[in-house]
Design a protein around this motif. Structure first.
Motif, PDB file in Angstrom:
ATOM      1  N   GLY A  85       0.818  -1.205   0.000  1.00 37.83           N
ATOM      2  CA  GLY A  85       0.000   0.000   0.000  1.00 37.83           C
ATOM      3  C   GLY A  85       0.852   1.255   0.000  1.00 37.83           C
ATOM      4  N   LEU A  86       1.932   1.235   0.799  1.00 40.39           N
ATOM      5  CA  LEU A  86       2.845   2.380   0.812  1.00 40.39           C
ATOM      6  C   LEU A  86       3.514   2.576  -0.547  1.00 40.39           C
ATOM      7  N   LEU A  87       3.877   1.471  -1.191  1.00 44.13           N
ATOM      8  CA  LEU A  87       4.468   1.580  -2.530  1.00 44.13           C
ATOM      9  C   LEU A  87       3.496   2.244  -3.503  1.00 44.13           C
ATOM     10  N   MET A  88       2.255   1.823  -3.453  1.00 47.74           N
ATOM     11  CA  MET A  88       1.266   2.396  -4.361  1.00 47.74           C
ATOM     12  C   MET A  88       1.035   3.872  -4.054  1.00 47.74           C
ATOM     13  N   GLY A  89       0.976   4.204  -2.751  1.00 46.92           N
ATOM     14  CA  GLY A  89       0.799   5.603  -2.379  1.00 46.92           C
ATOM     15  C   GLY A  89       1.964   6.458  -2.815  1.00 46.92           C
ATOM     16  N   PHE A  90       3.184   5.949  -2.649  1.00 49.25           N
ATOM     17  CA  PHE A  90       4.356   6.701  -3.071  1.00 49.25           C
ATOM     18  C   PHE A  90       4.350   6.888  -4.583  1.00 49.25           C
ATOM     19  N   GLY A  91       3.908   5.867  -5.297  1.00 47.81           N
ATOM     20  CA  GLY A  91       3.829   5.982  -6.747  1.00 47.81           C
ATOM     21  C   GLY A  91       2.835   7.038  -7.180  1.00 47.81           C
ATOM     22  N   MET A  92       1.681   7.120  -6.497  1.00 46.44           N
ATOM     23  CA  MET A  92       0.699   8.149  -6.832  1.00 46.44           C
ATOM     24  C   MET A  92       1.263   9.544  -6.549  1.00 46.44           C
ATOM     25  N   ALA A  93       1.937   9.680  -5.388  1.00 48.88           N
ATOM     26  CA  ALA A  93       2.500  10.983  -5.044  1.00 48.88           C
ATOM     27  C   ALA A  93       3.638  11.362  -5.981  1.00 48.88           C
TER      28      ALA A  93
END
Length: 719
Positions: A554-562
């Motif tokens: 989830g953190l990876l996906m969030g970092f990718g969005m940001a």
């Protein structure tokens, strides 16, 4: 990810979230009747929709905040022009600025001022003009018109009042006279200063931009442009551009003879004041040479100084502009990197027969002299390589002077913009860009095809019914399948979209707190969504995985969005100074970061669902396939700019270096090029014309004898 891609994913995710919430509410209502209030669930859903729309509207209002946008543009223009001023004077400090004199002609605009002035008085003269303030800076080639325009911009910004417009310097050769002035200004703010299109348009509509058109004479290849020339059409467009009920204020720089020709044909704007820059006199030239050269040995330059102040000597006319004086000092102050002795003697300048010979001689030695001064160890390209590569670019710019519009756009004859340089190789970069898009799209489409094949191969109809798990797998496949169709269409778009749209022209900077908040919001939403989706699958199917696994993905996906936002806003070069390489560099970095973070996060979220719904599909395989699909999405929907730039590099093997951006910036550091916005330009038009006419360097000095040498490289007569 691009603005278009990010918007698509936002609304796709929003729609999927709504559907998921509705399905969850219905499931809970039917499974636990009486425990779930459908009315409350519906109200909660409406609240989520209103919150999302409110957030979007807040972002829109922030992008159209005129005072904040004006301050942002002021900072960026100030940083750019300070860097350009330092580069043009060669980093020698105040002594390197020749304070040229000029004559004031308040034609059509009454002003109380002395008939002549100098560099420090131009801003006060401009402020004293009656509104609308309209000024033409005229002079012969090399008299320092651009330096004067930069000095004017810096002075206006230094004492700018809140209601004053921001002076923005625009290269005239990059203008399209057939484009409305408002559209042209907004496009320039977007591409050169990386403002959002809506922000740029807001500033133009609010009349917060003072156009400074630099080099009007470079719009046409003739010395006598007529009424129908590009320069004349551009002046008429500016004449019709109004601020309220008045004509717009403006500043124009142009060579004297071209502007006189335009005025004679009735194409000059009305109500303008004019400054005519004077040539450098012998006394000022002498003081400049004495100030910037080594006075421990004053006899080295004595023959030149005597010639400058003598009557009728060739050098008095050949070195009568700041540009040519700078050439002479650069060439004859070159030292041997090992012995420290001077490579050639200034006395050679006194032996030429005419002014053109002096000019060609200095231009032929300018590149090796500047490279020797900035790269004495010789770690970069050689002088011969530098000359040959710059000659290719100079020849391309010369060809643009007479080339008809290329795919509907007039190509600049002065600007070298990395992501717009691909027409140099014709249509080949477009073809290669489409092929790269196809290569990046194939893995994602292959993953979807494999998933669909696996789901259909396990379909067994029993008593006329299809198992629920198979139905679920097919339902989950519809969105990836829809995305895969978009991936396969990307190569077609890469070919058909000749010029990227304005919002795809480059990265944008975190402009302040509101942009950091937006990046944080998108990152948090992505992280929470990825974690909840992964945790829901683990709980629903009782998968033996610890909860920290969905947290990580989830953190990876969030970092990718940001990172998609930070990549679009990312080059800090516009804060400290301008780096035209940042557009391409940040595009590549943003794509790689997003692919390596968003891809695995998305792969985990989707992969574990299919691992449970399809028999014989392990979690590792499913998550890997999902990650490949996610990375393919990001890579395929990245900006066209990087692919087009890669196509240019592949199409010019042997003619241009692989690391073209790095090479151009080395030339900028060496004083061979200058920067205007996100464009490289040759230091002076004379250098560009010389390289276009001499694609191969001339032979070096036959016998560099140090400080006592009298070597000219081309012979005393310039042949």
């Amino acid at each position: 990810m691009t603005q278009r891609t990010r918007t698509w994913w936002f609304w796709a995710g929003f729609a999927i979230g709504i559907v998921t919430l509705v399905a969850a509410a219905l499931r809970l209502w039917t499974r636990y009747p009486g425990d779930v209030d459908p009315v409350s669930a519906g109200l909660a859903l409406v609240g989520i929709v209103i919150a999302a729309l409110s957030w979007w509207q807040t972002q829109r209002l922030a992008d159209t905040d005129v005072p904040a946008a004006t301050i942002l543009l002021t900072r960026r223009v100030l940083a750019e022009e300070k860097a350009q001023r330092a580069q043009l004077v060669g980093g020698r400090g105040k002594d390197a600025v020749i304070d040229v004199d000029f004559l004031f002609h308040p034609t059509g605009n009454a002003v109380s001022a002395r008939p002549c002035g100098n560099l420090k008085q131009v801003a006060a003269y401009f402020r004293d003009l009656r509104a609308p303030r309209r000024l033409v800076i005229a002079g012969v080639a090399g008299t320092g018109k651009t330096v004067l325009a930069i000095e004017l911009i810096l002075e206006l910004l230094d004492n700018r009042q809140p209601d004053d417009p921001v002076p923005v310097r625009i290269t005239a050769a990059s203008l399209d006279p057939d484009v409305p002035v408002k559209d042209m200004l907004a496009r320039h703010l977007t591409t050169a200063f990386n403002l959002k299109p809506v922000t740029a348009r807001t500033l133009v509509e609010a009349e917060k931009v003072l156009p400074v058109i630099d080099g009007l004479d470079e719009m046409d290849e003739t010395d006598k442009p007529g009424y129908g020339s590009r320069a004349a059409r551009a002046l008429r467009a500016l004449e019709d551009y109004e601020h309220g009920l008045d004509r717009c204020s403006l500043v124009v720089t142009c060579r004297t003879d071209q502007y006189d020709a335009l005025a004679a044909d009735g194409a000059a704007p009305r109500g303008v004041a004019r400054i005519d820059m004077k040539e450098v006199g012998g006394d000022k030239a002498r003081r400049f040479v004495q100030a910037v050269t080594d006075q421990q040995d004053p006899d080295r330059w004595r023959p030149v100084l005597d010639a400058l102040t003598g009557d009728g000597h060739v050098l008095a006319g050949a070195l009568n502009t700041p540009w040519r004086l700078t050439l002479a000092v650069s060439v004859y102050e070159e030292r041997d990197p090992f012995t420290g002795r001077y490579v050639r003697s200034p006395q050679a300048l006194t032996e030429f027969a005419d002014e053109p010979s002096v000019q060609e001689h200095l231009l032929s030695l300018f590149i090796p002299a500047r490279l020797a001064a900035t790269d004495p160890a010789g770690k970069g390209p050689t002088a011969e390589q530098t000359h040959a590569w710059l000659a290719v670019l100079a020849g391309y710019l010369r060809g643009n002077e007479s080339r008809p519009p290329f795919h509907g756009r007039v190509l600049s004859s002065t600007d070298l913009v990395l992501h717009r340089l691909w027409p140099l190789a014709g249509e080949r970069p477009r073809v290669m860009g489409a092929l790269v898009a196809l290569v990046t799209a194939v893995p994602g489409a292959a993953v979807v095809a494999a998933g669909l094949f696996l789901a259909l191969s396990q379909t067994e109809i029993v008593d006329g019914l299809v198992p629920g798990r198979t139905v679920g797998a097919l339902m989950l496949l519809w969105l990836p399948a829809f995305v895969a169709l978009g991936l396969l269409a990307e190569p077609v778009r890469a070919w058909r979209e000749v010029w990227p749209t304005a919002d795809e022209a480059g990265p944008r900077l975190f402009r302040g707190v509101r942009d950091r908040k937006s990046a944080v919001v998108e990152g948090v939403l992505g992280a929470v969504g990825g974690f909840l989706a992964g945790a829901a699958v683990i709980v629903e199917f009782a998968i033996d995985l610890p909860l920290w696994v969905p947290v990580v993905f989830g953190l990876l996906m969030g970092f990718g969005m940001a990172s998609g936002r930070s990549g679009e806003s990312g080059h800090a070069g516009l804060r400290e100074g301008v780096d035209p390489r940042a557009v391409i560099r940040d595009d590549v970095v943003s794509t790689l970061v997003s692919a390596l973070t968003f891809g695995p996060g998305f792969g985990f979220m989707v992969g574990i669902w299919f691992a449970e719904l399809l028999d014989g599909l392990s979690i590792v395989t499913a998550v890997t396939a999902g990650a490949i699909f996610g990375m393919s999405i990001v890579a395929s929907w990245s900006l066209l700019l990087s692919r087009r730039y890669l196509g240019l590099l592949l199409s010019t093997r042997g003619r241009l270096p692989w690391r073209l951006g790095r090479f151009l910036h080395r030339c900028y550091d060496a004083g061979l090029l200058r920067i205007s916005g996100i464009a490289y330009q040759f230091r002076h038009r004379e250098l560009q014309d010389y390289l276009a006419a001499h694609p191969m360097p001339s032979s070096p000095d036959p016998s560099p004898l140090g400080g006592d040498a009298v070597t000219t490289g081309d012979g005393p007569d310039g042949r």
